[in-house]
Design a protein around this motif. Structure first.
Motif, mmCIF file in Angstrom:
data_model
loop_
_atom_site.group_PDB
_atom_site.id
_atom_site.type_symbol
_atom_site.label_atom_id
_atom_site.label_comp_id
_atom_site.label_asym_id
_atom_site.label_seq_id
_atom_site.Cartn_x
_atom_site.Cartn_y
_atom_site.Cartn_z
ATOM 1 N N MET A 93 17.777 24.861 16.148
ATOM 2 C CA MET A 93 17.276 23.783 17.309
ATOM 3 C C MET A 93 18.629 23.695 18.575
ATOM 4 N N PHE B 71 12.249 26.361 15.502
ATOM 5 C CA PHE B 71 12.683 26.159 16.727
ATOM 6 C C PHE B 71 11.880 24.712 17.394
ATOM 7 N N PHE C 45 19.765 24.273 23.971
ATOM 8 C CA PHE C 45 21.104 24.668 24.770
ATOM 9 C C PHE C 45 22.197 23.820 24.115
ATOM 10 N N LEU D 291 20.135 26.320 19.177
ATOM 11 C CA LEU D 291 19.985 27.404 20.338
ATOM 12 C C LEU D 291 18.796 26.927 21.261
ATOM 13 N N ALA D 292 17.593 26.433 20.979
ATOM 14 C CA ALA D 292 16.588 26.101 21.665
ATOM 15 C C ALA D 292 16.759 25.140 22.467
#
Lengths: 332, 132
Positions: free
Chosen positions: A239, A149, A244, A241-242
């Motif tokens: 990444m 992440f 956005f 997801l983290a």
């Protein structure tokens, strides 16, 4: 066979099959890779805050600590400062020892009949050791996952990975935390299944998180050491997801989606479950209160204002009548 | 009762830690690394095994190769397609790094991205570039 753990086991098996079918047959990568993880984080945060604030609104007007040592008393009597804390500082030490080292589990004894009808209490340290190993390895595993992440990966995380993979066994190198986690959580399940007393008090809600964590650990270990997955693709997804900007890269196997889905379920389940012992341990009033009732008066803040009629007032009211009857008076 | 402030502070600290990945990456579009192939590697078209297999299994292959070479003096790898290859990471033109001579562009790119620090180069040295 015990209905309670069979239900939990069945539930986890269904939870494993869902993403497998969803991804392999229905092509629902977006649902299992983006929507459910975001939903899980959202439910976790809202549920967590809701439960904690609900507890916080419960009043604790009096000191109710459970103590295991001599209370602060006369100056020549030695006080047990940590087990019977009097000041906030001592409470902080007591709480830290409880949270970091599980001191109450360390006190665990097992009761048995030795040499005929003699009751004896024996040191029982297995639960304490395994619980410590479980929680710390789980924490390590969780922190290690930050490598998916964060970009660039911070140096301290690389140090952690180095220490965790210290023995350089095999390639990809074995992480101790993963193996310890699986071993410890397996012990915790077997303990609930095989010890009759513990089985008796175990509910489906006790087994479900354990089976969930076992499945998460197994799928993780499978992906790292056995079937292998496209790590670069998975980091791309994480990444996304983290930051956005979620996107689904190609070529990520169903095993990863099973892992991710089980973790999402764990996050969603967390606020509703006994896993809330995580914030709960900080808020247990039998531990986080100083035992100072003898020195300080604690008044219940919602006490109803009681109308009192003191003896002085009583005497004032009936002075004449009492005089006539010849009753003794405080004031003439 | 009056502990609400402490509890809220604790909650805030916890969630700042929990959401660390979200604000650490804030506004950063991280590029996905694309390992570069040398001309020699491009010309060869395929590694010892197909690309998808190499992508996920190369570390295991190297591990098996190392044990085979060091313990059994076996330097010949027979691929699934029946081709023969020299088992070596960094010695000579027919080694892994004889073809993939661009360590920084090929190996390190993905390793750095996923925070993998293989200990290959604790012993092996990258073949010097001037030779070419």
């Amino acid at each position: 066979m015990n209905k309670k753990y069979m239900y939990s086991l069945l539930a986890v098996i269904v939870l494993i099959l869902l993403p497998y079918v969803g991804v392999e047959a229905a092509g629902l990568q977006v649902l299992f890779g983006i929507i459910i993880p975001y939903l899980a984080v959202l439910i976790f945060i809202i549920g967590f805050i809701y439960r904690v604030m609900d507890w916080a609104s419960s009043p604790v007007p009096f000191r109710i600590p459970t103590t295991c040592g001599q209370q602060k008393s006369l100056p020549w009597i030695k006080q047990n400062k940590i087990d019977n804390p009097f000041t906030t500082g001592a409470v902080i030490i007591r709480m830290a020892l409880e949270i970091l080292f599980f001191r109450s589990l360390f006190r665990n004894t097992s009761i048995g009949l030795n040499q005929g009808p003699k009751i004896s209490y024996v040191w029982e340290k297995w639960l304490w050791i395994v619980a410590l190993a479980f929680h710390y390895s789980f924490l390590t595993v969780l922190i290690r996952h930050l490598r998916f992440f964060l970009e660039p990966v911070p140096v301290w995380l690389q140090w952690l990975e180095k220490i965790d993979g210290f023995f350089q066994i095999g390639l990809p190198g074995l992480y101790m935390s993963g193996a310890v986690l699986l071993a410890a959580v397996t012990f915790l399940v077997l303990r609930r299944i095989y010890l009759p007393q513990v089985r008796y008090i175990s509910l489906a809600a006790d087994f479900l998180p354990l089976f969930l964590i076992i499945s998460i650990a197994i799928t993780g270990i499978l992906m790292r050491y056995f079937t292998k997955v496209d790590v670069v693709g998975i980091k791309e997804l994480a990444m996304g997801l983290a930051s956005f900007h979620p996107a689904i890269p190609d070529g990520i196997g169903a095993l990863f989606y099973i892992h991710l889905f089980l973790v999402s379920i764990l996050f969603i389940y967390f606020p509703f479950s006994k896993l809330m012992h995580m914030p709960g341990v900080f808020m247990s009033p039998t531990r986080n209160l100083p035992n100072n009732t003898r020195a300080k008066m604690h008044i219940n803040p919602w006490n109803y204002p009681v109308k009192v009629h003191t003896y002085d007032e009583y005497e004032d009211e009936f002075r004449e009548k009492m005089k006539e009857a010849g009753l003794p008076l405080e004031k003439e | 009762m009056n502990d609400k402030n402490i509890i809220i502070t604790g909650l805030i600290i916890f969630f700042v830690f929990l959401t660390f990945p979200f604000w650490y990456n804030l506004g950063k579009a991280s590029p996905v690394p694309e390992p570069k192939l040398t001309d020699k590697a491009k010309a060869a078209k395929e590694c010892v095994e197909p690309k998808e297999y190499m992508k996920v299994e190369h570390m295991q292959i190297l591990d098996i190769w190392r044990d085979g070479v060091v313990r059994e003096a076996n330097r010949v790898y027979i691929s699934k397609k029946g081709k023969r290859f020299n088992m070596s990471l960094s010695t000579g033109d027919d080694s892994c790094m004889g073809c993939h001579s661009n360590k920084a562009e090929f190996c390190d790119k993905c390793h750095d991205y996923t925070s993998v620090t293989p200990y290959c180069w604790d012993c092996h040295i990258e073949p010097p570039k001037e030779k070419k």
